[in-house]
Design a protein around this motif. Sequence first.
Motif, PDB file in Angstrom:
ATOM      1  N   LEU A  86      -9.929  83.162  27.908  1.00  0.00           N
ATOM      2  CA  LEU A  86      -9.705  82.741  26.529  1.00  0.00           C
ATOM      3  C   LEU A  86     -10.986  82.706  25.710  1.00  0.00           C
ATOM      4  O   LEU A  86     -10.940  82.606  24.484  1.00  0.00           O
ATOM      5  N   ARG A  87     -12.140  82.752  26.408  1.00  0.00           N
ATOM      6  CA  ARG A  87     -13.443  82.588  25.758  1.00  0.00           C
ATOM      7  C   ARG A  87     -13.470  81.279  24.968  1.00  0.00           C
ATOM      8  O   ARG A  87     -13.970  81.204  23.838  1.00  0.00           O
ATOM      9  N   PHE A  88     -12.901  80.251  25.602  1.00  0.00           N
ATOM     10  CA  PHE A  88     -12.798  78.930  24.975  1.00  0.00           C
ATOM     11  C   PHE A  88     -12.854  77.901  26.093  1.00  0.00           C
ATOM     12  O   PHE A  88     -12.124  78.000  27.079  1.00  0.00           O
ATOM     13  N   GLU A  89     -13.697  76.901  25.903  1.00  0.00           N
ATOM     14  CA  GLU A  89     -13.898  75.919  26.968  1.00  0.00           C
ATOM     15  C   GLU A  89     -12.672  75.029  27.161  1.00  0.00           C
ATOM     16  O   GLU A  89     -12.075  74.544  26.204  1.00  0.00           O
ATOM     17  N   VAL A  90     -12.299  74.822  28.428  1.00  0.00           N
ATOM     18  CA  VAL A  90     -11.261  73.849  28.758  1.00  0.00           C
ATOM     19  C   VAL A  90     -11.907  72.467  28.718  1.00  0.00           C
ATOM     20  O   VAL A  90     -12.772  72.138  29.518  1.00  0.00           O
ATOM     21  N   ALA A  91     -11.482  71.631  27.763  1.00  0.00           N
ATOM     22  CA  ALA A  91     -12.121  70.325  27.558  1.00  0.00           C
ATOM     23  C   ALA A  91     -11.680  69.298  28.584  1.00  0.00           C
ATOM     24  O   ALA A  91     -12.421  68.365  28.886  1.00  0.00           O
ATOM     25  N   ALA A  92     -10.464  69.444  29.119  1.00  0.00           N
ATOM     26  CA  ALA A  92      -9.957  68.470  30.084  1.00  0.00           C
ATOM     27  C   ALA A  92      -8.867  69.110  30.928  1.00  0.00           C
ATOM     28  O   ALA A  92      -8.202  70.065  30.496  1.00  0.00           O
ATOM     29  N   THR A  93      -8.705  68.586  32.126  1.00  0.00           N
ATOM     30  CA  THR A  93      -7.648  69.052  33.022  1.00  0.00           C
ATOM     31  C   THR A  93      -6.808  67.862  33.470  1.00  0.00           C
ATOM     32  O   THR A  93      -7.321  66.769  33.668  1.00  0.00           O
ATOM     33  N   ILE A  94      -5.507  68.096  33.620  1.00  0.00           N
ATOM     34  CA  ILE A  94      -4.575  67.076  34.097  1.00  0.00           C
ATOM     35  C   ILE A  94      -3.928  67.606  35.375  1.00  0.00           C
ATOM     36  O   ILE A  94      -3.491  68.758  35.426  1.00  0.00           O
ATOM     37  N   SER A  95      -3.874  66.768  36.400  1.00  0.00           N
ATOM     38  CA  SER A  95      -3.319  67.182  37.690  1.00  0.00           C
ATOM     39  C   SER A  95      -1.823  67.463  37.596  1.00  0.00           C
ATOM     40  O   SER A  95      -1.167  67.144  36.595  1.00  0.00           O
ATOM     41  N   ASN A  96      -1.294  68.042  38.662  1.00  0.00           N
ATOM     42  CA  ASN A  96       0.124  68.377  38.727  1.00  0.00           C
ATOM     43  C   ASN A  96       0.826  67.457  39.722  1.00  0.00           C
ATOM     44  O   ASN A  96       0.460  67.416  40.893  1.00  0.00           O
TER      45      ASN A  96
END
Length: 414
Positions: free
Chosen positions: A341-351
């Motif tokens: 995406l050339r865009f930083e992932v600011a946060a991740t949420i678990s599954n």
Amino acid sequence: MAEGGPIKVLIVDDIPETCDYLSKLLHFERDIQVVGTANSGKESISRTRELRPDVVLMDINMPDMDGITATEQIIELGLGTQVVIMSVQGEQDYLRRAMLAGASDFLVKPFSGDELANSIRQVYKRRPRVREGPAEQVPEARAERAPGRIISVFSPKGGVGRTTLTVNLAVALKLDQPERRVAIMDGNLLFGDVGVFLNLPQEKTISDLVARFDQLDAGLLADVMVTHSSGVKVLKAPLKPQQGEMVTAEHVRAILELMREEFDYIFVDTWSSLEERILAILDLSDRIVLVTTPEMPALKNVLLFLAVADLLRYPPGKVLLVANRADMRHGIPIAEVSRSLRFEVAATISNDGQAVTNSINREVPLVQAEPGNPVSKGIRALAKQLVFSLGVAEAEEAAAREKKGLVGRLRKVS
């Protein structure tokens, strides 16, 4: 002066000279008292048990136990101690890890004495308190309160957990900062489910505001909104799709501007569209939480939306990309998501599909039902990250206004 005496602070840094320097920075703050220092992560835990400080200033890089791990263990002590992480690194990954560990603030070195003292005071105000009854604190006078911040939760792809995140983010923020006025507007005007997620009665909705739009004011808004058990106020979506069609972009803008006057944080659920009413919500938002899952169709649509956001000239930092169900089996690795995406992932949420589904069916937000669940921890960290980023933006805006005012005064003098 803080109630019950000065704010007790423990300073943790593996360099003794840094501890001394920070102690001197705080020496003349009458409402702050440095009660001790520690030179390692392990020592900070024992010193916290011994001294029971209100706030711990924690360096992130230490040899025996890093500040992130030490913060987690201090929070687990359950003493109500707030932790401020200090680091020379200001990248999103460090901020995300700090908030996930339970830190209440993040200071990037070097910082001034005023910045340090203000951070201590702010996190002290947010510390957990024993409440004698359900009554809310008396809010600040409206004239003294800054305009509320609007946080929209959006995805160009359905089924990615947008409503789940909206509801849980609002409740997590309210539970963490009970003195804040937090609201949800269900902006999914045709098929909104916020009321179902929160087990709210089928009473008044945004349609009641539209029907009396010429009388729209704070009193009418308060009469229509419903209060969740967490204290979050909710403006529900219309009961029928045909009622939702009667809500215009003009209505949405006016209602959100009024909510901005009445609340500190307004979370807005949306739907997968770029029609006029959604664009009105996104334009007014201070932050857009852009939700995706690590799957190709979702990423394709996110890429298209990012191009639209660029055309709309949204400023840097307005859009925060959040990867939900980030560790799902066979999902695309998060590092690859950012590269593609050339865009930083600011946060991740678990599954944890089972826990999330159970909480939805029980109509209890997961952050309330299972606060120790990794999904809940990720959502709470994201809520803190949003508050932190908005606080930084507010400080920058205030500094810019002050600078502009000073320039104007100097021009008048000259």
